[in-house]
Write a protein that holds these residues in place. Structure first.
Motif, short mmCIF file in Angstrom:
data_model
loop_
_atom_site.label_atom_id
_atom_site.label_comp_id
_atom_site.label_asym_id
_atom_site.label_seq_id
_atom_site.Cartn_x
_atom_site.Cartn_y
_atom_site.Cartn_z
N HIS A 208 0.84 -1.20 0.00
CA HIS A 208 0.00 0.00 0.00
C HIS A 208 0.87 1.25 0.00
N GLU A 209 0.47 2.24 -0.77
CA GLU A 209 1.20 3.50 -0.86
C GLU A 209 0.27 4.68 -0.61
N ASP A 210 0.76 5.67 0.14
CA ASP A 210 0.09 6.96 0.30
C ASP A 210 1.10 8.02 -0.15
N ILE A 211 0.96 8.49 -1.37
CA ILE A 211 1.92 9.43 -1.95
C ILE A 211 1.38 10.85 -1.79
N LYS A 212 2.09 11.65 -1.02
CA LYS A 212 1.63 13.01 -0.69
C LYS A 212 2.18 14.03 -1.69
N PHE A 213 1.32 14.95 -2.09
CA PHE A 213 1.67 16.01 -3.03
C PHE A 213 1.47 17.38 -2.39
N THR A 214 2.36 18.30 -2.70
CA THR A 214 2.15 19.72 -2.44
C THR A 214 2.07 20.38 -3.81
N TYR A 215 0.85 20.68 -4.23
CA TYR A 215 0.62 21.16 -5.59
C TYR A 215 -0.77 21.78 -5.65
N ASN A 216 -0.92 22.83 -6.42
CA ASN A 216 -2.22 23.50 -6.56
C ASN A 216 -3.06 22.74 -7.59
N LEU A 217 -3.93 21.90 -7.08
CA LEU A 217 -4.72 21.01 -7.91
C LEU A 217 -6.00 21.70 -8.37
N ARG A 218 -6.39 21.46 -9.62
CA ARG A 218 -7.62 22.04 -10.18
C ARG A 218 -8.59 20.93 -10.59
N SER A 219 -9.85 21.31 -10.76
CA SER A 219 -10.87 20.32 -11.10
C SER A 219 -10.70 19.75 -12.50
N THR A 220 -9.91 20.40 -13.34
CA THR A 220 -9.68 19.90 -14.70
C THR A 220 -8.44 19.01 -14.78
N ASP A 221 -7.71 18.87 -13.68
CA ASP A 221 -6.50 18.05 -13.67
C ASP A 221 -6.84 16.57 -13.67
N LYS A 222 -5.87 15.77 -14.11
CA LYS A 222 -5.98 14.31 -14.10
C LYS A 222 -4.71 13.75 -13.48
N ILE A 223 -4.81 12.56 -12.90
CA ILE A 223 -3.66 11.91 -12.28
C ILE A 223 -3.19 10.74 -13.15
N THR A 224 -1.89 10.72 -13.44
CA THR A 224 -1.29 9.67 -14.25
C THR A 224 -0.44 8.76 -13.37
N ILE A 225 -0.58 7.45 -13.56
CA ILE A 225 0.25 6.46 -12.88
C ILE A 225 0.94 5.62 -13.95
N ARG A 226 2.27 5.62 -13.94
CA ARG A 226 3.04 4.92 -14.97
C ARG A 226 4.48 4.72 -14.52
N PRO A 227 5.25 3.87 -15.18
CA PRO A 227 6.68 3.80 -14.91
C PRO A 227 7.33 5.15 -15.21
N GLY A 228 8.39 5.47 -14.47
CA GLY A 228 9.04 6.76 -14.65
C GLY A 228 10.49 6.64 -15.04
N ALA A 229 11.17 7.79 -15.00
CA ALA A 229 12.60 7.89 -15.31
C ALA A 229 12.88 7.26 -16.67
N ASN A 230 13.92 6.40 -16.76
CA ASN A 230 14.29 5.81 -18.05
C ASN A 230 13.46 4.59 -18.41
N GLN A 231 12.35 4.37 -17.69
CA GLN A 231 11.46 3.26 -18.01
C GLN A 231 10.25 3.71 -18.83
N TRP A 232 10.24 4.98 -19.19
CA TRP A 232 9.15 5.53 -20.01
C TRP A 232 9.76 6.32 -21.14
N PRO A 233 9.90 5.78 -22.36
CA PRO A 233 9.27 4.55 -22.85
C PRO A 233 10.00 3.28 -22.43
N GLY A 234 9.46 2.14 -22.88
CA GLY A 234 10.06 0.86 -22.54
C GLY A 234 11.33 0.59 -23.34
N ARG A 235 11.99 -0.50 -23.04
CA ARG A 235 13.19 -0.92 -23.74
C ARG A 235 12.96 -2.29 -24.39
N LYS A 236 13.68 -2.57 -25.46
CA LYS A 236 13.41 -3.75 -26.26
C LYS A 236 13.41 -5.04 -25.47
N THR A 237 14.40 -5.23 -24.61
CA THR A 237 14.51 -6.50 -23.88
C THR A 237 14.12 -6.38 -22.41
#
Length: 303
Positions: A208-237
């Motif tokens: 379980h994760e509770d990830i805290k943000f300090t950010y001015n959020l708006r009603s038109t915003d969306k939340i993205t969950i994905r691999p980060g850093a050099n894992q986006w995009p993927g690698r061949k192997t």
């Protein structure tokens, strides 16, 4: 004296709860996908539960890509990935493979569906598996309309997740990121999830994760969950796969409760569906999907 002490403890707990009151911005356990998760493949198998059953057999570890699961909805054939999009989500996929030019995979081909199974192998919930070798995948929520005009500067994104375990017993080294929209700068609308260090051949289990943000959020915003850093995009192997369930976004800043919408839902007719997605006029004992207005939930009925 014991009664006084207990009363003081309860009073203190009440004050503590008030001080930490949470307001739900967004919440989804994805149970509306149960009819698709229960649909049988060509071999007569439904989606399995690799986490709960720890991949002990092929029957419980079956994963099915969202675009390959289709059921009849009001006389029309609807795929699971189309249902996800209809609910306001966006499925994400990234690769840097040169050989994919002209024959790219869709996001629905890189996101899979799984079921949570109880001791009797009855489905009680749904979760996703994201990604495959060479392709990273993720998901973006609908707009966070529940915020309304509230000024949100702090919020928490909560969920359960774990990387996929490979056939050799090692785990994918998935580095997960949570972003507001598509922000890539850490601390300015993007937070990285602490990496998991898992022993080879250890049991599959949820974190379980509770990830805290300090950010001015708006009603038109969306939340993205994905691999980060050099894992986006993927690698061949490489494979940066992960499982995800129970997404929840909360804040301690008071927001509109949407009383008018709640009242409208409460006055809407209640519809019951079994776990195969078939509407039931008079439900008997068991677990059902309940729809009332725009609300969808699970309910165990006991008569």
């Amino acid at each position: 004296m014991r009664k006084f002490t207990l009363s003081m403890l309860l009073l203190g707990a009440a004050f503590s709860m008030n001080a930490q009151q949470e307001y739900v911005i967004f919440e989804d356990d994805f149970s509306w996908l149960l009819p698709w998760a229960n649909a049988l493949n060509a071999s007569g198998k439904a989606c399995g539960d690799p986490i709960g059953k720890n991949n002990v057999s092929d029957a419980v570890s079956v994963s099915r890509a969202l675009n390959n699961i289709k059921i009849d909805v009001d006389g029309a054939e609807v795929s699971a990935d189309q249902k996800v999009v209809d609910m306001g989500y966006e499925l994400l996929i990234k690769t840097n493979l040169e050989e994919t030019v002209g024959k790219e995979k869709s996001a629905g081909n890189a996101v899979y569906l799984q079921r949570e199974l109880n001791a009797e192998d009855i489905a009680t919930g749904v979760y996703f598996k994201f990604g495959l070798t060479g392709y990273s995948a993720g998901i973006k929520t609908p707009e966070l309309a529940n915020i309304g005009n509230a000024e949100i500067s702090e919020f928490t994104v909560s969920f359960d997740w774990t990387p996929q375990r490979r056939s050799n017993g090692t785990y994918d080294t998935t580095h997960l990121s949570i972003c507001v929209n598509d922000i890539t700068t850490v601390g300015s609308g993007r937070e990285n999830v602490p990496d998991l260090s898992l022993e080879n051949n250890s049991d599959l289990k949820w974190k379980h994760e509770d990830i805290k943000f300090t950010y001015n959020l708006r009603s038109t915003d969306k939340i993205t969950i994905r691999p980060g850093a050099n894992q986006w995009p993927g690698r061949k192997t490489a494979a940066y796969r992960f499982y995800l369930k129970n997404l929840r976004i909360t804040t301690t800043t008071p927001i509109s409760t949407g009383i008018a919408g709640i009242e409208a839902d409460e006055n809407a007719p209640v519809e019951y569906y079994n776990l195969q997605g078939i509407r039931v006029a008079e439900p008997e004992n068991g677990l059902y999907i309940v729809r009332q207005g725009n609300k969808v939930s699970k309910k165990f009925i006991r008569k």
